[in-house]
Design an enzyme around this catalytic site. Sequence first.
Site, short mmCIF file in Angstrom:
data_model
loop_
_atom_site.label_atom_id
_atom_site.label_comp_id
_atom_site.label_asym_id
_atom_site.label_seq_id
_atom_site.Cartn_x
_atom_site.Cartn_y
_atom_site.Cartn_z
N GLU A 136 0.81 -1.23 0.00
CA GLU A 136 0.00 0.00 0.00
C GLU A 136 0.84 1.27 0.00
O GLU A 136 0.54 2.21 -0.73
CB GLU A 136 -0.98 0.01 1.18
CG GLU A 136 -2.18 -0.91 1.01
CD GLU A 136 -1.92 -2.33 1.48
OE1 GLU A 136 -0.81 -2.59 1.99
OE2 GLU A 136 -2.81 -3.19 1.35
N HIS A 146 -9.33 -5.00 10.73
CA HIS A 146 -9.96 -4.82 9.43
C HIS A 146 -11.27 -4.04 9.52
O HIS A 146 -12.09 -4.09 8.60
CB HIS A 146 -10.26 -6.19 8.78
CG HIS A 146 -9.05 -6.88 8.27
ND1 HIS A 146 -7.95 -7.17 9.05
CD2 HIS A 146 -8.74 -7.36 7.03
CE1 HIS A 146 -7.04 -7.80 8.32
NE2 HIS A 146 -7.49 -7.92 7.10
#
Lengths: 325, 368
Positions: free
Chosen positions: A60, A129
């Site tokens: 990322e 998450h």
Amino acid sequence: MAVISYREALRAAMREELKRDDKVVIMGEEVAQFNGAYKVTEGLLKEFGPKRIVDTPISEAGFIGLGIGASMLGIRPVMELMFWSFSYVAFDQIVNNAGNIRYMSGGLINCPIVIRGPGNGGTNVGATHSHTPEAILASHPGIKVVCPATPYDAKGLLKAAIRDNDPVYVMENTILYNDKGEVPEEDYIVPLGVADVKRIGTDLTIVAHGRAVITSLKAAEILEQEHGVSVEVVDLRSIRPLDEETILTSVRKTHRALLVEENKPFCGVDAQIAYLIQSKAFDELDAPIHRVSSIDAPQIYCKRMEDHQLPDVNRVVREALKVLA
Amino acid sequence: MAKPAVLTHPESLKRPAGPSEYAKDPVNAALSKAEKIALYTKMARIRHFEQRCIRIYQQGKIGGFLHLYVGQEAVAAGTISLLGKNDHLITGYRDHGHGLMVGMGMNECMAELTGRVTGCSQGKGGSMHYFAPDKNYWGGHGIVGGQAPLGTGLAYAVKYMGLKGSCLVYMGDGAVNQGAVHEAYNLASLWDLPVIFVVENNGYSMGTSQERSTAHPGCLAKRAEGYNMAWDVINGHDVYEVRAKTAIALKRAHEESKPTVLEIFTYRYFGHSMADPDKTYRDKEEIKEYRERKDPVLAFEQELLREKILTPELSQKINEEAMAEADKAAIFADESPDPTVADITKHIYWEEDNRGPKTTSRGTIIFE
């Protein structure tokens, strides 16, 4: 008007913008060959080819930073994060680089990047998450944040985000991906910074964003049916820029406000909204402002308890009745 | 205390200062006399600009950090002197030399240091955040290694637009341990991007020597092999060598769209920043040795004197002019106005600075 899902609305926004502007590139983990981790980008590789629809490694900080750099030179990348929770490993790129470059260069450099993906809990995947970072990110000047709640807004906001010349972070919700709604087939945008009154009412204003809007609308229905209360639901749609006027106009009408969000309460978006109302409409209030947020703990894994941790319809109804008491 | 830096710079210290074996390399042989003098002049300008900065800093007129490029001039000068119109560059916070090399003026650079509205970033960036996108210079970045993905993205954009170009991504030896740099390495190689990662190895990441910070297979550039990338090591005290070896990497970027890691051995004469008293991690003898034996500006001056391109008189004139230019810039930076209170909230959002019927933003975006 066609009835399509929130997922299809997002895809339609990307497809139309890919056709409109050849500088638009879709990039992210599993967006191309895999057809999208949530099938949001399904079919786009086949239609637009690998130059426009680009699979990235799980990296990322690298690929988001790459997108930011490319945007500085005029490319308009639309980056997918599989979860907004994953933005945390790219925080320096997302905040320091995208958010500051225009300022630090005295306006010489723009960063027209879009980063999108789901930022929500409620999916039984545990704390790492399930983050909802809209408040964290919107607290940085230079960054824009939107949280669509409906298919119409998902398409219109994403199209506006792609055309916008600043970094815009679009926080979606996996639980809403299958929700259906009317979406025009012709070109339209929902400008950033314009809230939407999703339900008109006279006794109480509920301010919400993201999935909390849907929860609030259900609660409003119960409040009307079972308690005879007329509730107005204001959907922020955009966190930054913020439509202060729509919030204040509603509060001036109902004189009572309940703020609902999926964030944890401490330093949440609604802390800012509560401040706004008391600073600009204090005399209009007939009762203290109340808030419904997630219970202030890391996201619990156990699904039954996670559903309890998130704002639910019953809690919104209960809290609304307190404001109305 | 031991002398660790000597071990970190084997290539550069082995050779005595003397004629460059790269003087006849095609990219150097192709330089006209005027171009060689111009290159020397640019190196001298960097040296004098930075030395003038020290005085202003000591007068308390520069806030924040000030990372000086003195000793490293040949790196920016050699690499940037090769760039064409589709070649871009981006660096970390030791960014003055690169700015002057791409053609930024001393006035705008000096005024940025003193936080004036006449500065290159209108007093909003400071020493670590110079930008000149009109000259393909994308900063000037404060977080170690954070610029590596950005530069890789600039190269991606160049390739996307079908241009024969590149992006040079400069970083220090300390940056090679940052995750963002490794992620950028991987993407550059995976996607065949025309990037040249330039590791300006001055031996110390702030006050920590390479031996104390970095595991490596003999040199930092060799880590490129793990990403299937080409690499080379360069004596950064010899501007001819910098040019010769960078030209090969540039050709690889332009012709094959492939990345390269270049590790350029160099040395900084002053502390990491002016806030570094420079007393604990290296000894004065080491600095003296570099200054006296390996100085890149003096070495190039000697080279050009030997080539009979430069005369002592001309060299003196060049240096005096550079000093005078820096003096004038210091006065300009001192006398320029500050940004205004209203300027604090400008340049945050393009859409806000340019609001009109077509902009996509409404609502409140700056909060009181």
